[in-house]
Scaffold this motif. Structure first.
Motif, PDB file in Angstrom:
ATOM      1  N   ARG A  76       0.850  -1.191   0.000  1.00 11.85           N
ATOM      2  CA  ARG A  76       0.000   0.000   0.000  1.00 11.85           C
ATOM      3  C   ARG A  76       0.888   1.244   0.000  1.00 11.85           C
ATOM      4  O   ARG A  76       1.858   1.313   0.742  1.00 11.85           O
ATOM      5  CB  ARG A  76      -0.900   0.020   1.232  1.00 11.85           C
ATOM      6  CG  ARG A  76      -1.848  -1.141   1.289  1.00 11.85           C
ATOM      7  CD  ARG A  76      -2.709  -1.081   2.552  1.00 11.85           C
ATOM      8  NE  ARG A  76      -3.395  -2.334   2.770  1.00 11.85           N
ATOM      9  CZ  ARG A  76      -4.515  -2.702   2.164  1.00 11.85           C
ATOM     10  NH1 ARG A  76      -5.080  -1.885   1.312  1.00 11.85           N
ATOM     11  NH2 ARG A  76      -5.078  -3.866   2.411  1.00 11.85           N
ATOM     12  N   PHE A  77       0.502   2.194  -0.828  1.00 13.19           N
ATOM     13  CA  PHE A  77       1.268   3.430  -0.947  1.00 13.19           C
ATOM     14  C   PHE A  77       0.319   4.599  -0.755  1.00 13.19           C
ATOM     15  O   PHE A  77      -0.750   4.640  -1.345  1.00 13.19           O
ATOM     16  CB  PHE A  77       1.939   3.522  -2.320  1.00 13.19           C
ATOM     17  CG  PHE A  77       2.763   2.321  -2.638  1.00 13.19           C
ATOM     18  CD1 PHE A  77       4.040   2.178  -2.126  1.00 13.19           C
ATOM     19  CD2 PHE A  77       2.254   1.308  -3.435  1.00 13.19           C
ATOM     20  CE1 PHE A  77       4.801   1.054  -2.391  1.00 13.19           C
ATOM     21  CE2 PHE A  77       3.012   0.181  -3.718  1.00 13.19           C
ATOM     22  CZ  PHE A  77       4.284   0.055  -3.202  1.00 13.19           C
ATOM     23  N   GLU A  78       0.723   5.541   0.066  1.00 16.48           N
ATOM     24  CA  GLU A  78      -0.100   6.713   0.324  1.00 16.48           C
ATOM     25  C   GLU A  78       0.659   7.962  -0.064  1.00 16.48           C
ATOM     26  O   GLU A  78       1.811   8.141   0.327  1.00 16.48           O
ATOM     27  CB  GLU A  78      -0.493   6.766   1.799  1.00 16.48           C
ATOM     28  CG  GLU A  78      -1.356   5.582   2.197  1.00 16.48           C
ATOM     29  CD  GLU A  78      -1.794   5.631   3.633  1.00 16.48           C
ATOM     30  OE1 GLU A  78      -1.559   6.654   4.300  1.00 16.48           O
ATOM     31  OE2 GLU A  78      -2.371   4.636   4.087  1.00 16.48           O
ATOM     32  N   GLY A  79      -0.013   8.816  -0.839  1.00 12.20           N
ATOM     33  CA  GLY A  79       0.594  10.078  -1.249  1.00 12.20           C
ATOM     34  C   GLY A  79       0.753  11.005  -0.063  1.00 12.20           C
ATOM     35  O   GLY A  79      -0.077  11.015   0.840  1.00 12.20           O
ATOM     36  N   ASN A  80       1.815  11.797  -0.064  1.00  9.11           N
ATOM     37  CA  ASN A  80       2.063  12.713   1.049  1.00  9.11           C
ATOM     38  C   ASN A  80       1.007  13.807   1.153  1.00  9.11           C
ATOM     39  O   ASN A  80       0.605  14.192   2.238  1.00  9.11           O
ATOM     40  CB  ASN A  80       3.441  13.355   0.912  1.00  9.11           C
ATOM     41  CG  ASN A  80       4.536  12.341   1.143  1.00  9.11           C
ATOM     42  OD1 ASN A  80       4.338  11.354   1.830  1.00  9.11           O
ATOM     43  ND2 ASN A  80       5.693  12.581   0.554  1.00  9.11           N
ATOM     44  N   SER A  81       0.569  14.340   0.015  1.00  8.56           N
ATOM     45  CA  SER A  81      -0.372  15.450   0.085  1.00  8.56           C
ATOM     46  C   SER A  81      -1.592  15.269  -0.815  1.00  8.56           C
ATOM     47  O   SER A  81      -2.592  15.931  -0.624  1.00  8.56           O
ATOM     48  CB  SER A  81       0.334  16.759  -0.305  1.00  8.56           C
ATOM     49  OG  SER A  81       0.833  16.655  -1.616  1.00  8.56           O
ATOM     50  N   ASP A  82      -1.507  14.376  -1.770  1.00  6.00           N
ATOM     51  CA  ASP A  82      -2.587  14.210  -2.741  1.00  6.00           C
ATOM     52  C   ASP A  82      -3.195  12.818  -2.605  1.00  6.00           C
ATOM     53  O   ASP A  82      -2.520  11.821  -2.879  1.00  6.00           O
ATOM     54  CB  ASP A  82      -2.034  14.417  -4.151  1.00  6.00           C
ATOM     55  CG  ASP A  82      -3.105  14.401  -5.217  1.00  6.00           C
ATOM     56  OD1 ASP A  82      -4.285  14.131  -4.898  1.00  6.00           O
ATOM     57  OD2 ASP A  82      -2.765  14.654  -6.382  1.00  6.00           O
ATOM     58  N   PRO A  83      -4.470  12.712  -2.198  1.00  4.91           N
ATOM     59  CA  PRO A  83      -5.099  11.401  -2.046  1.00  4.91           C
ATOM     60  C   PRO A  83      -5.114  10.581  -3.337  1.00  4.91           C
ATOM     61  O   PRO A  83      -5.149   9.360  -3.293  1.00  4.91           O
ATOM     62  CB  PRO A  83      -6.528  11.732  -1.611  1.00  4.91           C
ATOM     63  CG  PRO A  83      -6.493  13.121  -1.123  1.00  4.91           C
ATOM     64  CD  PRO A  83      -5.355  13.798  -1.830  1.00  4.91           C
ATOM     65  N   SER A  84      -5.054  11.248  -4.486  1.00  2.00           N
ATOM     66  CA  SER A  84      -5.060  10.502  -5.745  1.00  2.00           C
ATOM     67  C   SER A  84      -3.741   9.760  -5.971  1.00  2.00           C
ATOM     68  O   SER A  84      -3.638   8.938  -6.867  1.00  2.00           O
ATOM     69  CB  SER A  84      -5.366  11.427  -6.926  1.00  2.00           C
ATOM     70  OG  SER A  84      -4.311  12.344  -7.114  1.00  2.00           O
ATOM     71  N   ASP A  85      -2.725  10.052  -5.153  1.00  2.00           N
ATOM     72  CA  ASP A  85      -1.451   9.330  -5.242  1.00  2.00           C
ATOM     73  C   ASP A  85      -1.471   8.021  -4.463  1.00  2.00           C
ATOM     74  O   ASP A  85      -0.515   7.276  -4.490  1.00  2.00           O
ATOM     75  CB  ASP A  85      -0.305  10.193  -4.698  1.00  2.00           C
ATOM     76  CG  ASP A  85       0.046  11.333  -5.619  1.00  2.00           C
ATOM     77  OD1 ASP A  85      -0.339  11.281  -6.804  1.00  2.00           O
ATOM     78  OD2 ASP A  85       0.695  12.280  -5.151  1.00  2.00           O
TER      79      ASP A  85
END
Length: 135
Positions: A76-85
């Motif tokens: 699982r990867f989570e974007g630092n500032s953009d939920p679409s990442d």
């Protein structure tokens, strides 16, 4: 003397194998690109894509049904500032030994239309293997 050289050769192979395992373990698998690069190095860069026939690998001409596939690792990867990442990579093994992956974005940002993809993934057996066993 010939046996000794053979033993030394086997010893070198063993050391290289152990070093390869250690280098993998030291690599942080924190980004999607890191995981994809590692998969490519190991020859597991087959991308499963969903279509009306099931999950298939582009150019292989073979399609798999849920009973023929198993999720062996999830990243699982989570974007630092953009939920679409935010995305998830499923590492999948087929019953014929082929290992590949599929990637999906989280929730509303999913790049797979309709419930078909999610329903397909939910039907797959999960065996969360250690990275050392995969790579």
């Amino acid at each position: 003397m010939g046996d000794r050289g053979g033993f030394a050769f086997c010893g070198i192979k063993l050391v290289v194998h152990v070093l390869n395992k250690l280098s993998f373990m030291e690599t942080n698998m924190t980004t999607l690109s890191t995981v994809l690069n590692k998969l490519k190095c190991r020859g597991h860069d087959n991308e499963f894509v969903m279509n009306e026939k099931g999950f298939g690998i582009a150019g292989k001409g073979k399609y798999y049904q849920p009973a023929e596939l198993m999720i062996i690792r999830t990243y699982r990867f989570e974007g630092n500032s953009d939920p679409s990442d935010s995305s998830i990579l499923y590492l999948i093994e087929a019953n014929d030994g082929l290992i590949g992956y599929t990637i999906d974005a989280y929730g509303a940002y999913s790049n797979n239309d309709g419930p078909g993809y999610d329903d397909f993934i939910k039907k797959l057996h999960i065996e969360n293997r250690d990275e050392q066993l995969i790579f």
